[in-house]
Design a protein around this motif. Structure first.
Motif, PDB file in Angstrom:
ATOM      1  N   ASP A   1       0.823  -1.204   0.000  1.00 29.34           N
ATOM      2  CA  ASP A   1       0.000   0.000   0.000  1.00 29.34           C
ATOM      3  C   ASP A   1       0.859   1.256   0.000  1.00 29.34           C
ATOM      4  N   GLU A   2       1.952   1.219   0.739  1.00 31.52           N
ATOM      5  CA  GLU A   2       2.829   2.382   0.821  1.00 31.52           C
ATOM      6  C   GLU A   2       3.515   2.653  -0.520  1.00 31.52           C
ATOM      7  N   ASP A   3       3.896   1.589  -1.224  1.00 32.35           N
ATOM      8  CA  ASP A   3       4.489   1.763  -2.551  1.00 32.35           C
ATOM      9  C   ASP A   3       3.502   2.404  -3.516  1.00 32.35           C
ATOM     10  N   VAL A   4       2.241   1.959  -3.466  1.00 28.40           N
ATOM     11  CA  VAL A   4       1.208   2.519  -4.331  1.00 28.40           C
ATOM     12  C   VAL A   4       0.976   3.993  -3.998  1.00 28.40           C
ATOM     13  N   ARG A   5       0.909   4.285  -2.697  1.00 28.95           N
ATOM     14  CA  ARG A   5       0.671   5.667  -2.249  1.00 28.95           C
ATOM     15  C   ARG A   5       1.817   6.589  -2.665  1.00 28.95           C
ATOM     16  N   PHE A   6       3.041   6.093  -2.534  1.00 25.71           N
ATOM     17  CA  PHE A   6       4.217   6.894  -2.877  1.00 25.71           C
ATOM     18  C   PHE A   6       4.289   7.143  -4.380  1.00 25.71           C
ATOM     19  N   ARG A   7       3.999   6.103  -5.176  1.00 25.96           N
ATOM     20  CA  ARG A   7       3.994   6.277  -6.627  1.00 25.96           C
ATOM     21  C   ARG A   7       2.938   7.304  -7.054  1.00 25.96           C
ATOM     22  N   ALA A   8       1.762   7.238  -6.449  1.00 21.23           N
ATOM     23  CA  ALA A   8       0.703   8.189  -6.786  1.00 21.23           C
ATOM     24  C   ALA A   8       1.113   9.614  -6.445  1.00 21.23           C
ATOM     25  N   TYR A   9       1.783   9.779  -5.305  1.00 18.78           N
ATOM     26  CA  TYR A   9       2.262  11.101  -4.902  1.00 18.78           C
ATOM     27  C   TYR A   9       3.284  11.637  -5.905  1.00 18.78           C
ATOM     28  N   LEU A  10       4.238  10.785  -6.299  1.00 19.99           N
ATOM     29  CA  LEU A  10       5.253  11.215  -7.262  1.00 19.99           C
ATOM     30  C   LEU A  10       4.622  11.587  -8.601  1.00 19.99           C
ATOM     31  N   GLU A  11       3.680  10.774  -9.068  1.00 23.83           N
ATOM     32  CA  GLU A  11       3.038  11.047 -10.345  1.00 23.83           C
ATOM     33  C   GLU A  11       2.241  12.345 -10.301  1.00 23.83           C
ATOM     34  N   SER A  12       1.626  12.628  -9.146  1.00 23.00           N
ATOM     35  CA  SER A  12       0.852  13.873  -9.016  1.00 23.00           C
ATOM     36  C   SER A  12       1.738  15.108  -9.062  1.00 23.00           C
ATOM     37  N   HIS A  13       3.042  14.907  -8.862  1.00 28.38           N
ATOM     38  CA  HIS A  13       3.993  16.025  -8.924  1.00 28.38           C
ATOM     39  C   HIS A  13       4.879  15.935 -10.169  1.00 28.38           C
ATOM     40  N   GLY A  14       4.436  15.167 -11.158  1.00 22.25           N
ATOM     41  CA  GLY A  14       5.108  15.156 -12.443  1.00 22.25           C
ATOM     42  C   GLY A  14       6.288  14.221 -12.586  1.00 22.25           C
ATOM     43  N   TYR A  15       6.491  13.317 -11.626  1.00 18.33           N
ATOM     44  CA  TYR A  15       7.626  12.395 -11.720  1.00 18.33           C
ATOM     45  C   TYR A  15       7.222  11.166 -12.535  1.00 18.33           C
ATOM     46  N   ASP A  16       8.104  10.733 -13.442  1.00 16.59           N
ATOM     47  CA  ASP A  16       7.833   9.583 -14.300  1.00 16.59           C
ATOM     48  C   ASP A  16       8.190   8.293 -13.559  1.00 16.59           C
ATOM     49  N   THR A  17       7.200   7.606 -13.024  1.00 16.63           N
ATOM     50  CA  THR A  17       7.443   6.392 -12.233  1.00 16.63           C
ATOM     51  C   THR A  17       7.743   5.174 -13.094  1.00 16.63           C
ATOM     52  N   SER A  18       7.600   5.311 -14.418  1.00 19.88           N
ATOM     53  CA  SER A  18       7.921   4.174 -15.282  1.00 19.88           C
ATOM     54  C   SER A  18       9.418   3.893 -15.311  1.00 19.88           C
ATOM     55  N   THR A  19      10.227   4.845 -14.842  1.00 18.21           N
ATOM     56  CA  THR A  19      11.678   4.643 -14.805  1.00 18.21           C
ATOM     57  C   THR A  19      12.126   3.892 -13.551  1.00 18.21           C
ATOM     58  N   MET A  20      11.201   3.612 -12.633  1.00 25.13           N
ATOM     59  CA  MET A  20      11.540   2.910 -11.398  1.00 25.13           C
ATOM     60  C   MET A  20      11.681   1.411 -11.665  1.00 25.13           C
ATOM     61  N   GLY A  21      12.481   0.758 -10.821  1.00 26.10           N
ATOM     62  CA  GLY A  21      12.730  -0.665 -10.991  1.00 26.10           C
ATOM     63  C   GLY A  21      14.071  -0.905 -11.646  1.00 26.10           C
ATOM     64  N   THR A  22      14.606  -2.100 -11.465  1.00 25.63           N
ATOM     65  CA  THR A  22      15.876  -2.442 -12.107  1.00 25.63           C
ATOM     66  C   THR A  22      15.679  -2.548 -13.619  1.00 25.63           C
ATOM     67  N   LYS A  23      16.751  -2.414 -14.363  1.00 24.47           N
ATOM     68  CA  LYS A  23      16.655  -2.539 -15.818  1.00 24.47           C
ATOM     69  C   LYS A  23      16.134  -3.911 -16.211  1.00 24.47           C
ATOM     70  N   GLU A  24      16.563  -4.927 -15.472  1.00 26.75           N
ATOM     71  CA  GLU A  24      16.095  -6.283 -15.757  1.00 26.75           C
ATOM     72  C   GLU A  24      14.587  -6.385 -15.555  1.00 26.75           C
ATOM     73  N   TYR A  25      14.090  -5.725 -14.474  1.00 26.97           N
ATOM     74  CA  TYR A  25      12.655  -5.766 -14.196  1.00 26.97           C
ATOM     75  C   TYR A  25      11.885  -5.012 -15.274  1.00 26.97           C
ATOM     76  N   GLN A  26      12.425  -3.869 -15.719  1.00 23.99           N
ATOM     77  CA  GLN A  26      11.755  -3.097 -16.761  1.00 23.99           C
ATOM     78  C   GLN A  26      11.674  -3.892 -18.058  1.00 23.99           C
ATOM     79  N   MET A  27      12.751  -4.595 -18.396  1.00 22.03           N
ATOM     80  CA  MET A  27      12.741  -5.420 -19.605  1.00 22.03           C
ATOM     81  C   MET A  27      11.726  -6.550 -19.498  1.00 22.03           C
TER      82      MET A  27
END
Length: 452
Positions: free
Chosen positions: A403-429
């Motif tokens: 829940d805290e991860d979801v809440r933090f991501r929502a907060y970052l997105e509401s302030h214009g931060y691109d959360t799609s860059t989060m995670g290891t490169k392997e995880y993103q792939m």
């Protein structure tokens, strides 16, 4: 042991405080560095490096030697190695506890808090018991005529626990939450992090500061109090024996607190535990003139043991749990490290202040006030900690990490931060491949098929 081995050079100098307290300074450095390292690089490697540091500097502390046989050189060497040993100890906090908390998400709901506590604080308390009983056994074997050998053997035994963990940590895997939420390959929006978490971190850090200020100071000086009560005619191993009994009281409090934390939640478990500890501490202080005699040493140990046990049921079990589950995974290592470092600063300050409280008490260090005043101070701080926990800590449920991860991501997105860059490169792939496969399931050709 060093008090009796070097009554003038050690007991009557600053070396006594330095040797006992310097590990806390090293621990603070280790906590802050490895907190940053575990977030920006790897939980696994942070644990592995800290384990190697523990092994190396435990060996060097055991072999401490002053140039030309200098006693003060010996104390300086021991102080230096214990500082560096503390850095290794500090690495265990943000990397080990945080990885443990993140792994509890894979366990059954309703049991997650207890298993975190079982593998963190209960193990620490078990270590306290072992650390108390080992000197007693060693002194019995070597006798008090060979304390110079005894203290080195005790330090040398400390190499065994980290050495036994080395292989397991080599085989350890990164937690899934870390792979998904880390910011190690992108920019960390520090200003947003500070605005989001500063007050919560302040409360957690203050509670941890107060807890360690009292608990570590009491732990270090409990043997000294027992010597005062028993008197100089009793053998040293008897004092160690009673100290072992005291440390055994940590265990029931820690075990009970593990289950209570699941039943009523870490916030209330911490608050009720530390409130009860404060009440018992005031009772202890009032009864100290009666307990401060050799014939009543059993009563002293029981009441003091209950005081310590309640401390484990409350903040001992739950402060690490609170620190590891009230922040997002991306900055959890650093968040936890700052809170834990605040605790060790409290322990460091406490080990320096307690001797002054004892020595400057009316009647001198052997008077009743020397035993009463530390309990007055500690109990008042316990009540204050309960107040902070009741009114300022957030609710922590079984799914708080997610829940805290979801809440933090929502907060970052509401302030214009691109959360799609989060995670290891392997995880993103991997996530990208999963998305492409899902698109293919809807009748679209997957990206990898086009390349073929």
């Amino acid at each position: 042991m060093l008090d009796q081995l070097y009554p003038t050079e050690y007991a009557g100098s600053s070396a006594r405080s330095n040797v006992s307290s310097i590990t806390f300074a090293g621990t603070v450095v280790g906590q802050l560095f490895f907190g940053w390292f575990s977030d920006h690089y790897s939980r696994k490697n942070a644990l592995l490096i800290s384990t190697l540091l523990l092994i190396l500097f435990s060996i060097l502390a055991t072999a401490s030697y002053g140039a030309g046989g200098s006693i003060y050189g010996l104390f300086s060497a021991l102080t230096a190695w214990r500082f560096l040993l503390g850095i290794g100890i500090g690495g265990e906090y943000p990397a080990g506890s945080v990885a443990c908390a993140e792994s509890t998400g894979e366990l059954k709901k309703g049991h997650r808090n207890r298993w975190f506590v079982m593998f963190t604080n209960v193990q620490i308390d078990f270590g306290f018991v072992v650390a108390a009983i080992v000197p007693m056994i060693v002194v019995l074997i070597t006798t008090e005529n060979h304390l110079g050998t005894a203290w080195r053997v005790c330090l040398g035994i400390g190499v065994i626990p980290p050495l036994s963990l080395l292989y397991l940590r080599i085989k350890l895997k990164e937690p899934e939450e870390f792979k998904r939420e880390t910011m190690r390959d992108t920019r960390t929006p520090w200003w947003l992090v500070i605005k989001f978490y500063w007050f919560r971190l302040l409360v957690v850090s203050l509670i941890w500061f107060i807890y360690d200020f009292s608990s570590y100071s009491f732990g270090i000086y409990s043997s000294s109090w027992l010597l005062i009560i028993l008197g100089p005619t009793y053998p040293l191993w008897v004092s160690f024996g009673w100290n072992t009994v005291i440390n055994l009281f940590y265990i029931p409090g820690a075990l009970l607190g593990a289950f209570v934390s699941d039943w009523i939640g870490p916030r209330y478990c911490l608050a009720f535990g530390v409130l009860a500890q404060g009440i018992v501490g005031f009772i202890m202080s009032g009864l100290y003139p009666i307990l401060n005699t050799p014939k009543n040493v059993g009563g002293f140990v029981v009441i003091y043991g209950i005081f310590l046990s309640l401390g484990e049921l409350g903040p001992g079990d739950n402060i690490g749990l609170v620190a590891s589950k009230t922040s997002a995974t991306a900055i959890r290592g650093q968040y936890y490290a700052i809170a834990a470092a605040s605790g060790k600063i409290g322990a460091f300050i406490g080990t320096y202040i307690f001797p002054f409280i004892i020595d400057d008490a009316p009647g001198g260090p052997s008077g009743n006030r020397a035993g009463q005043d530390p309990f007055f101070v500690s109990s008042a701080l316990c009540i204050f900690s309960a107040f902070l926990a009741f009114f300022f800590l957030p609710h922590i449920g079984q799914d708080t990490i997610t829940d805290e991860d979801v809440r933090f991501r929502a907060y970052l997105e509401s302030h214009g931060y691109d959360t799609s860059t989060m995670g290891t490169k392997e995880y993103q792939m991997q996530s990208s491949s999963t998305i492409d496969t899902r698109l293919d399931g809807d009748g679209l050709e997957p990206a990898y098929a086009k390349e073929v």
